[in-house]
Design an enzyme around this catalytic site. Structure first.
Site, PDB file in Angstrom:
ATOM      1  N   ASP A   1       0.808  -1.155  -0.121  1.00  0.00           N
ATOM      2  CA  ASP A   1      -0.038   0.113  -0.043  1.00  0.00           C
ATOM      3  C   ASP A   1       0.976   1.351   0.110  1.00  0.00           C
ATOM      4  O   ASP A   1       2.061   1.168   0.616  1.00  0.00           O
ATOM      5  CB  ASP A   1      -0.721   0.013   1.274  1.00  0.00           C
ATOM      6  CG  ASP A   1      -2.100   0.540   0.948  1.00  0.00           C
ATOM      7  OD1 ASP A   1      -2.735   0.728   0.023  1.00  0.00           O
ATOM      8  OD2 ASP A   1      -2.676   1.066   2.145  1.00  0.00           O
TER       9      ASP A   1
ATOM     10  N   HIS B   1      -8.670   9.006   4.496  1.00  0.00           N
ATOM     11  CA  HIS B   1      -8.258   8.090   5.627  1.00  0.00           C
ATOM     12  C   HIS B   1      -8.645   8.386   7.298  1.00  0.00           C
ATOM     13  O   HIS B   1      -8.605   9.601   7.320  1.00  0.00           O
ATOM     14  CB  HIS B   1      -6.804   8.008   5.552  1.00  0.00           C
ATOM     15  CG  HIS B   1      -6.299   7.464   4.096  1.00  0.00           C
ATOM     16  ND1 HIS B   1      -5.818   8.131   3.224  1.00  0.00           N
ATOM     17  CD2 HIS B   1      -5.963   6.060   3.600  1.00  0.00           C
ATOM     18  CE1 HIS B   1      -5.276   7.488   1.998  1.00  0.00           C
ATOM     19  NE2 HIS B   1      -5.751   6.249   2.506  1.00  0.00           N
TER      20      HIS B   1
ATOM     21  N   VAL C   1      -9.611  -0.918   4.204  1.00  0.00           N
ATOM     22  CA  VAL C   1     -10.053  -0.783   5.370  1.00  0.00           C
ATOM     23  C   VAL C   1      -8.538  -0.811   6.402  1.00  0.00           C
ATOM     24  O   VAL C   1      -8.055  -2.057   6.197  1.00  0.00           O
ATOM     25  CB  VAL C   1     -11.074  -2.004   5.622  1.00  0.00           C
ATOM     26  CG1 VAL C   1     -11.364  -1.713   7.072  1.00  0.00           C
ATOM     27  CG2 VAL C   1     -12.229  -2.051   4.719  1.00  0.00           C
TER      28      VAL C   1
END
Ligand code: 13P
Length: 282
Positions: A85, A180, A231
């Site tokens: 990520d 976020h 998530v």
């Protein structure tokens, strides 16, 4: 089994469901995530490494973790893709490829459009040569506490169309009212913008910052063309609450890890239900 992320997302796009991508911190999280996916018959996306790795120790840790995760994933009965990520530097992307990730996220969303295009196009060339997918980001998904209502960060559909053509990225993270971390108040996703983005692009779209978005909006977004739902915060809160709410008095303290990872696993199953990925690995 391990699969390329693009294969998972192609199915999700065709059949209009989302696949949750979870923060997985350690081996026990990895085992719990696989158990959740197997019980729900869901494909699984693993998010590893949110940060820049600068020193040797951190790099060794990442490499070790990735190899351990890959080992568990190979033995799982459901399809799993590992994503590195948010990388911000060319070197981090290459390290991710070397470690064995199936997808690298190249996040240049804070750069001006042309620089974002140029840097990501270069990474896509290298990653594709190694058989690895690239997720990019256009518009900017910031932190819920400061960017959620800033109109400048939203993804513009016409720009997204040009961006995807020029970078050749495999999936695109979009900014449609998401952010976020924890939101201030209740976030409102822009479904009109999402529809325009789906029509303007041919790659699967990604929703970062899913924690805190109302469940019915997550489900609607997935039915409307979001294919991957990132998530993070919710999984960490589940771990914290699992421990805080457990009776760990006296020698019941032996149950502390079960409380934490059990709660983690349950929250993953919940996300597999609301995104529509449950049953899709059957
Ligand atoms: P949240 O922590 O807000 O759920 O976002 C996670 C994320 O988007 C990771 O890329």
């Amino acid at each position: 089994m391990i699969v390329k992320l693009s294969e998972l997302l192609k199915e999700a796009k065709k059949n209009r469901y989302g696949i949750p991508a979870f923060a997985v911190e350690d081996e026990n999280c990895m085992r719990s995530a696989i158990e959740a996916a197997e019980e729900m018959k869901s494909p699984l996306i693993v998010l590893a490494g949110f940060k820049e790795y600068s020193d040797d120790k951190e790099l060794r840790d990442l490499d070790y973790r990735t190899h351990t995760f890959l080992h568990y994933c190979e033995e799982a009965s459901v399809p799993i893709a590992l994503t590195r990520d948010h990388t911000y530097k060319y070197e981090d992307a290459i390290i991710g490829v070397k470690s064995g990730f199936q997808c690298i996220m190249a996040d240049r969303s804070k750069l001006p459009f042309e620089e974002n295009v140029a840097q990501v196009a270069e990474i896509v060339k290298v990653c594709h040569a190694a058989g690895v997918d690239v997720e990019a980001e256009l518009g900017h998904v910031g932190l819920g506490l400061d960017l959620q209502n800033d109109g400048n960060v939203f993804t513009v559909p016409e720009e997204a169309a040009e961006y995807v053509k020029r970078t050749n990225c495999d999936s695109l993270a979009v900014s449609i009212g998401n952010a976020h971390g924890l939101y201030k108040g209740t976030p409102k996703l822009q479904f009109d913008r999402l529809e325009q983005l789906v029509n303007a692009t041919d790659v699967p779209l990604v929703l970062h910052g899913a924690t805190g978005i109302p469940e019915e909006d997550v489900t609607r977004a997935c039915q409307s063309g979001i294919c991957k739902v990132n998530v993070g915060t919710d999984t960490y809160m589940a771990c914290r609450d699992g421990v805080l709410n457990a009776d760990l008095s006296g020698s019941k303290v032996y149950g502390v890890f079960d409380a934490m990872y059990g709660s983690y696993k349950e929250v993953l199953k919940h996300w597999m239900t609301i995104t529509g990925s449950a049953g899709k690995a059957a």
